[in-house]
Design an enzyme around this catalytic site. Structure first.
Site, short mmCIF file in Angstrom:
data_model
loop_
_atom_site.label_atom_id
_atom_site.label_comp_id
_atom_site.label_asym_id
_atom_site.label_seq_id
_atom_site.Cartn_x
_atom_site.Cartn_y
_atom_site.Cartn_z
N GLU A 243 -9.62 3.02 4.54
CA GLU A 243 -8.52 4.00 4.48
C GLU A 243 -8.50 5.08 3.61
O GLU A 243 -7.76 5.91 3.60
CB GLU A 243 -7.15 2.98 4.25
CG GLU A 243 -7.05 2.46 2.83
CD GLU A 243 -7.92 1.36 2.48
OE1 GLU A 243 -8.76 0.80 3.53
OE2 GLU A 243 -7.73 0.64 1.45
N CYS B 243 -10.03 -5.21 1.04
CA CYS B 243 -10.12 -5.60 -0.44
C CYS B 243 -9.37 -6.70 -0.91
O CYS B 243 -9.62 -7.88 -0.21
CB CYS B 243 -10.42 -4.32 -1.27
SG CYS B 243 -11.23 -4.56 -2.82
N HIS C 127 -13.03 -0.08 1.82
CA HIS C 127 -11.76 0.63 1.83
C HIS C 127 -11.68 1.88 3.15
O HIS C 127 -11.85 2.77 2.53
CB HIS C 127 -11.13 1.24 0.62
CG HIS C 127 -10.69 0.19 -0.52
ND1 HIS C 127 -9.33 -0.24 -0.39
CD2 HIS C 127 -11.45 -0.15 -1.42
CE1 HIS C 127 -9.26 -1.07 -1.38
NE2 HIS C 127 -10.44 -1.17 -2.15
N1 GLN Z 1 -10.40 -6.80 -7.49
C1 GLN Z 1 -9.02 -6.73 -6.94
C2 GLN Z 1 -8.70 -8.20 -6.87
O1 GLN Z 1 -9.09 -9.11 -7.15
C3 GLN Z 1 -9.41 -6.22 -5.55
C4 GLN Z 1 -9.59 -4.51 -5.76
C5 GLN Z 1 -9.32 -3.77 -4.49
O2 GLN Z 1 -8.55 -4.20 -3.64
N2 GLN Z 1 -9.82 -2.44 -4.51
O3 GLN Z 1 -7.46 -8.26 -6.22
#
Ligand code: GLN
Length: 188
Positions: A174, A81, A172
């Site tokens: 994890e 992410c 994710h």
């Molecule tokens: N939207 C977040 C960002 O732009 C990322 C979200 C996440 O890691 N769950 O950094």
């Protein structure tokens, strides 16, 4: 083998737990905050979190440049992410600094706001059975450069990419009990 987890901000504890669950001892896991920490490790996980914050903090400590050097030397890196956003070459409509490790363009928050978070089963190239993808303000990949493979899609959007030993997933693993992606990463 020493596994680094970027512990600047985000859900790094969950990655540490997942690594322990697949048999990496706590003493073999290094929290990475500065370029010095990076010297010890063989591979690096960048967790989920807030890319605007992490981008600034990495630039402040010089960790950004140090990661670029190690990745160019072949160190495996996996970003989940926010981690994938940091690994991208660029972010659509934003000047936000990234590490540019993988030649992809990402669009942040592509599935909506926090309240639109969802879980969905998705196929990941290289895994026999689908994974439960957890999407929290997740990015999508809007451009894949040459040599970059899309390894998962969700709702018609590219959500994971691989280029050699570099992997980015907008979900994710994890946060689930499924450790196959951690195992895959450790095998690189
Ligand atoms: N939207 C977040 C960002 O732009 C990322 C979200 C996440 O890691 N769950 O950094």
């Amino acid at each position: 083998m020493l596994v680094g987890v970027a512990t600047i901000q985000g859900d790094f504890e969950k990655h540490i737990e997942a690594l322990e669950a697949v048999g990496v001892s706590r003493s073999s896991i290094v929290g990475v905050k500065t370029p010095d920490h990076l010297k010890e490790i063989d591979r690096l996980i960048i967790p989920g979190g807030e890319s605007t914050t992490v981008s600034k903090l990495m630039a402040f400590t010089g960790l950004d440049e140090a990661i670029k050097v190690r990745a160019a030397e072949g160190m495996p890196v996996w970003g989940t992410c926010m981690g994938m956003i940091m690994m991208a070459r660029d972010i659509e409509g934003s000047e936000q600094q990234t590490l540019g490790l993988i030649d992809i363009t990402v669009r942040r928050n592509a599935f909506g706001a926090q309240v639109h978070s969802f879980e969905q089963e998705i196929d990941v190239a290289g895994l026999d059975e689908p994974v439960n993808g957890v999407f929290i303000r997740a990015p999508e990949i809007t451009r894949l450069g040459e040599g970059v493979e899309c390894i998962a899609e969700c709702r018609g959007k590219a959500v994971a990419a691989r280029c050699g030993r570099l992997i980015g997933t907008s979900f994710h693993p994890e946060l689930t009990d499924d450790r196959r992606l951690h195992e895959l990463f450790l095998s690189l």
